[in-house]
Design a protein around this motif. Structure first.
Motif, PDB file in Angstrom:
ATOM      1  N   GLY A  22     -28.604  -0.789  15.630  1.00  0.00           N
ATOM      2  CA  GLY A  22     -27.928  -0.186  16.719  1.00  0.00           C
ATOM      3  C   GLY A  22     -27.231  -1.114  17.875  1.00  0.00           C
ATOM      4  O   GLY A  22     -27.468  -2.372  17.552  1.00  0.00           O
ATOM      5  N   LEU A  23     -26.432  -0.803  18.355  1.00  0.00           N
ATOM      6  CA  LEU A  23     -25.773  -1.480  19.288  1.00  0.00           C
ATOM      7  C   LEU A  23     -26.455  -2.238  20.444  1.00  0.00           C
ATOM      8  O   LEU A  23     -26.403  -3.626  20.744  1.00  0.00           O
ATOM      9  N   LEU A  24     -27.302  -1.491  20.753  1.00  0.00           N
ATOM     10  CA  LEU A  24     -28.534  -2.041  21.613  1.00  0.00           C
ATOM     11  C   LEU A  24     -29.354  -3.128  21.219  1.00  0.00           C
ATOM     12  O   LEU A  24     -29.436  -4.254  21.666  1.00  0.00           O
TER      13      LEU A  24
ATOM     14  N   LEU B 242     -28.353 -10.985  20.847  1.00  0.00           N
ATOM     15  CA  LEU B 242     -27.219 -11.805  21.451  1.00  0.00           C
ATOM     16  C   LEU B 242     -27.611 -12.385  22.856  1.00  0.00           C
ATOM     17  O   LEU B 242     -27.374 -13.520  22.822  1.00  0.00           O
ATOM     18  N   MET B 243     -28.112 -11.541  23.670  1.00  0.00           N
ATOM     19  CA  MET B 243     -28.558 -12.061  24.951  1.00  0.00           C
ATOM     20  C   MET B 243     -29.828 -12.874  24.606  1.00  0.00           C
ATOM     21  O   MET B 243     -29.633 -13.927  25.549  1.00  0.00           O
TER      22      MET B 243
END
Length: 57
Positions: free
Chosen positions: A17-19, A25-26
């Protein structure tokens, strides 16, 4: 196919999922910034002057 265009999949072949992608990435960005901060701290205090931090003499 490059990493940016390849579909990202989780362990069982499910698309991420995008989240989840953003969290990963964070986390990677945070680790890179922490390493950079440690490198700069080790370089000494004179390197870390920012704009507007003039020496008063």
């Amino acid at each position: 196919m490059s990493e940016e265009t390849a579909p990202l999949t989780a362990g069982a072949g499910q698309p991420k999922g995008l989240l989840q992608q953003m969290e990963e990435l964070m986390a990677a960005l945070n680790a890179d910034l922490s390493a950079l901060d440690a490198d700069l701290q080790g370089a000494g205090g004179s390197v870390g002057r920012g704009v507007g931090e003039e020496e008063v003499g």
